[in-house]
Design a protein around this motif. Sequence first.
Motif, PDB file in Angstrom:
ATOM      1  N   GLU A  51       0.832  -1.213   0.000  1.00 27.61           N
ATOM      2  CA  GLU A  51       0.000   0.000   0.000  1.00 27.61           C
ATOM      3  C   GLU A  51       0.861   1.255   0.000  1.00 27.61           C
ATOM      4  OE1 GLU A  51      -2.376  -0.511   3.463  1.00 27.61           O
ATOM      5  OE2 GLU A  51      -3.709  -2.018   2.559  1.00 27.61           O
ATOM      6  N   ILE A  52       1.943   1.225   0.783  1.00 30.15           N
ATOM      7  CA  ILE A  52       2.851   2.375   0.848  1.00 30.15           C
ATOM      8  C   ILE A  52       3.514   2.613  -0.504  1.00 30.15           C
ATOM      9  CG2 ILE A  52       5.042   3.182   1.835  1.00 30.15           C
ATOM     10  CD1 ILE A  52       4.203   1.753   4.451  1.00 30.15           C
ATOM     11  N   ASN A  53       3.962   1.528  -1.136  1.00 30.64           N
ATOM     12  CA  ASN A  53       4.607   1.650  -2.454  1.00 30.64           C
ATOM     13  C   ASN A  53       3.645   2.196  -3.496  1.00 30.64           C
ATOM     14  OD1 ASN A  53       7.180   0.771  -1.731  1.00 30.64           O
ATOM     15  ND2 ASN A  53       6.661  -1.381  -2.028  1.00 30.64           N
ATOM     16  N   PHE A  54       2.377   1.842  -3.366  1.00 26.19           N
ATOM     17  CA  PHE A  54       1.361   2.355  -4.292  1.00 26.19           C
ATOM     18  C   PHE A  54       1.242   3.868  -4.148  1.00 26.19           C
ATOM     19  CE2 PHE A  54      -2.978   3.608  -5.376  1.00 26.19           C
ATOM     20  CZ  PHE A  54      -3.105   3.056  -6.647  1.00 26.19           C
ATOM     21  N   ILE A  55       1.238   4.346  -2.899  1.00 20.92           N
ATOM     22  CA  ILE A  55       1.155   5.794  -2.641  1.00 20.92           C
ATOM     23  C   ILE A  55       2.385   6.499  -3.222  1.00 20.92           C
ATOM     24  CG2 ILE A  55       1.218   7.552  -0.822  1.00 20.92           C
ATOM     25  CD1 ILE A  55      -0.425   5.595   0.929  1.00 20.92           C
ATOM     26  N   LEU A  56       3.562   5.929  -2.989  1.00 24.86           N
ATOM     27  CA  LEU A  56       4.803   6.541  -3.473  1.00 24.86           C
ATOM     28  C   LEU A  56       4.844   6.608  -4.994  1.00 24.86           C
ATOM     29  CD1 LEU A  56       7.382   4.906  -1.022  1.00 24.86           C
ATOM     30  CD2 LEU A  56       6.739   7.316  -1.113  1.00 24.86           C
ATOM     31  N   GLU A  57       4.244   5.634  -5.634  1.00 25.84           N
ATOM     32  CA  GLU A  57       4.269   5.584  -7.097  1.00 25.84           C
ATOM     33  C   GLU A  57       3.171   6.425  -7.745  1.00 25.84           C
ATOM     34  OE1 GLU A  57       4.049   1.466  -8.081  1.00 25.84           O
ATOM     35  OE2 GLU A  57       5.996   0.985  -7.164  1.00 25.84           O
ATOM     36  N   ASN A  58       2.060   6.642  -7.025  1.00 24.67           N
ATOM     37  CA  ASN A  58       0.895   7.263  -7.672  1.00 24.67           C
ATOM     38  C   ASN A  58       0.437   8.589  -7.064  1.00 24.67           C
ATOM     39  OD1 ASN A  58      -0.062   4.992  -9.646  1.00 24.67           O
ATOM     40  ND2 ASN A  58       0.353   3.942  -7.707  1.00 24.67           N
ATOM     41  N   ASP A  59       0.770   8.854  -5.815  1.00 25.57           N
ATOM     42  CA  ASP A  59       0.281  10.073  -5.157  1.00 25.57           C
ATOM     43  C   ASP A  59       1.224  11.239  -5.436  1.00 25.57           C
ATOM     44  OD1 ASP A  59      -0.697  12.013  -3.262  1.00 25.57           O
ATOM     45  OD2 ASP A  59      -1.697  10.346  -2.245  1.00 25.57           O
ATOM     46  N   SER A  60       0.673  12.349  -5.885  1.00 20.26           N
ATOM     47  CA  SER A  60       1.474  13.530  -6.218  1.00 20.26           C
ATOM     48  C   SER A  60       1.620  14.497  -5.044  1.00 20.26           C
ATOM     49  CB  SER A  60       0.862  14.261  -7.415  1.00 20.26           C
ATOM     50  OG  SER A  60      -0.477  14.647  -7.115  1.00 20.26           O
ATOM     51  N   ASP A  61       0.885  14.232  -3.961  1.00 18.83           N
ATOM     52  CA  ASP A  61       0.943  15.098  -2.782  1.00 18.83           C
ATOM     53  C   ASP A  61       2.283  14.911  -2.059  1.00 18.83           C
ATOM     54  OD1 ASP A  61       0.545  15.629   0.233  1.00 18.83           O
ATOM     55  OD2 ASP A  61      -1.177  16.617  -0.714  1.00 18.83           O
ATOM     56  N   THR A  62       3.082  15.983  -1.977  1.00 21.87           N
ATOM     57  CA  THR A  62       4.432  15.914  -1.393  1.00 21.87           C
ATOM     58  C   THR A  62       4.403  15.476   0.060  1.00 21.87           C
ATOM     59  OG1 THR A  62       5.137  17.712  -2.843  1.00 21.87           O
ATOM     60  CG2 THR A  62       6.573  17.188  -0.984  1.00 21.87           C
ATOM     61  N   GLU A  63       3.465  16.058   0.824  1.00 16.62           N
ATOM     62  CA  GLU A  63       3.375  15.738   2.248  1.00 16.62           C
ATOM     63  C   GLU A  63       3.005  14.254   2.457  1.00 16.62           C
ATOM     64  OE1 GLU A  63       1.011  17.288   6.262  1.00 16.62           O
ATOM     65  OE2 GLU A  63       0.970  18.486   4.408  1.00 16.62           O
ATOM     66  N   MET A  64       2.077  13.787   1.625  1.00 16.06           N
ATOM     67  CA  MET A  64       1.666  12.381   1.725  1.00 16.06           C
ATOM     68  C   MET A  64       2.819  11.444   1.362  1.00 16.06           C
ATOM     69  SD  MET A  64      -0.693  10.225   2.466  1.00 16.06           S
ATOM     70  CE  MET A  64      -2.261  11.116   2.453  1.00 16.06           C
ATOM     71  N   ARG A  65       3.596  11.827   0.358  1.00 15.23           N
ATOM     72  CA  ARG A  65       4.731  10.998  -0.073  1.00 15.23           C
ATOM     73  C   ARG A  65       5.815  10.939   1.008  1.00 15.23           C
ATOM     74  NH1 ARG A  65       5.781   9.626  -5.186  1.00 15.23           N
ATOM     75  NH2 ARG A  65       7.984  10.143  -4.934  1.00 15.23           N
ATOM     76  N   GLU A  66       6.038  12.086   1.651  1.00 12.13           N
ATOM     77  CA  GLU A  66       7.039  12.123   2.729  1.00 12.13           C
ATOM     78  C   GLU A  66       6.611  11.237   3.896  1.00 12.13           C
ATOM     79  OE1 GLU A  66       7.661  16.180   3.798  1.00 12.13           O
ATOM     80  OE2 GLU A  66       8.843  16.665   2.009  1.00 12.13           O
ATOM     81  N   LEU A  67       5.329  11.299   4.214  1.00  9.77           N
ATOM     82  CA  LEU A  67       4.791  10.468   5.288  1.00  9.77           C
ATOM     83  C   LEU A  67       4.904   8.976   4.924  1.00  9.77           C
ATOM     84  CD1 LEU A  67       3.264  10.365   8.016  1.00  9.77           C
ATOM     85  CD2 LEU A  67       1.119  10.448   6.717  1.00  9.77           C
ATOM     86  N   ALA A  68       4.597   8.674   3.657  1.00  7.10           N
ATOM     87  CA  ALA A  68       4.678   7.285   3.185  1.00  7.10           C
ATOM     88  C   ALA A  68       6.112   6.770   3.221  1.00  7.10           C
ATOM     89  CB  ALA A  68       4.124   7.185   1.764  1.00  7.10           C
TER      90      ALA A  68
END
Length: 363
Positions: A65-82
Amino acid sequence: MKKTSLIKKLEVYKKEFDEISKSIIQPNIISDEKKYKILLNKYKKLEKIVSIYEKYKKKLVFLKEINFILENDSDTEMRELALTEKHKVLSNLSSIEKESYNLLFSSKKESEYQIDSEDHRNAVILELRSGTGGDEACLFVEDILRMYTMYFKKSGWKYKILHVQKGGTKGYKEVILDINGEKGVYGNLKFESGVHRVQRIPKTESQGRVHTSAITVAVFPRVKDIEVNINLSDIKKDTFRSSGSGGQHVNKTESAVRLTHIPSKITVECQEERSQHKNFEKAISVLRSRIYQREKEKRLKKISTKRKSLVSTGDRSVKIRTYNYPKNRVTDHRIHKSIYNFSEFMNGNIQQMIDMLKFFEKK
């Protein structure tokens, strides 16, 4: 070992656990006291493994799930958290894997693991040699020498340096050690034979580029004279002045010894002792181990197709491990296992990797 391989192995135990769970509640099993006790003991042992299996699966799902966020989410804050969560999960997975290997390894009887009849040997010869990479390879020999000596101390083993050849500027071109300990020294160190590759930025690199260098490690069981009979007429002996430690002594006497075994063309040098006689004795010991190892490798090549083993024929030209400094990672290519506690590993905490190699050799 890849995570999928560990999962498959744990799934086998899970299946067995489910079958036993159904069996032990059957009236015919309960009425058979002896059979019931046997199955109950198995159930209790497997319960621990299954608990780890369930925990491990959940962490892998979370990682996906985390890798999915890192690959698909453009939100910087969300990516840093992931990314922060990913580091935590990887650390948790590493701990669970270690727990799994320890539990699975200890659940087997020692007699089931005696694949190599020499694992019990308590004395070995260990040789380190620089390979590709020039001065950087020589420096890495020094780093690996430090790693091993710290491991020996943690294991309660004694070691002595038999021969040292210094590098051009720093480090060592070659180091030979004699290690003694309790039962199983060879059984642990045999997995270290092969090419050890390092990836890092050398201190002399001005543009910050990562360089790759390599060294070779060879581990031989130290053998007794009754196991390998050497005819002294087959040995050519040369003496020379030591280039190692010894103060003014090194410039006055030819205490260093070079032995060449004419039939096999194996050459050994020893110069760490002040006495030529002592250097000769140590050189003979190393020569005997090398001859023994060569004969052993010939035997293993004949049966290599019948024997599944991580050490196989002991071919020291095979790349077995990579030490990646920038990524803080040590990877063993034989079992596809990476350890991210890099500084601890280089400080001699290598037993976890050795235990995993032991486990997957015998599976």
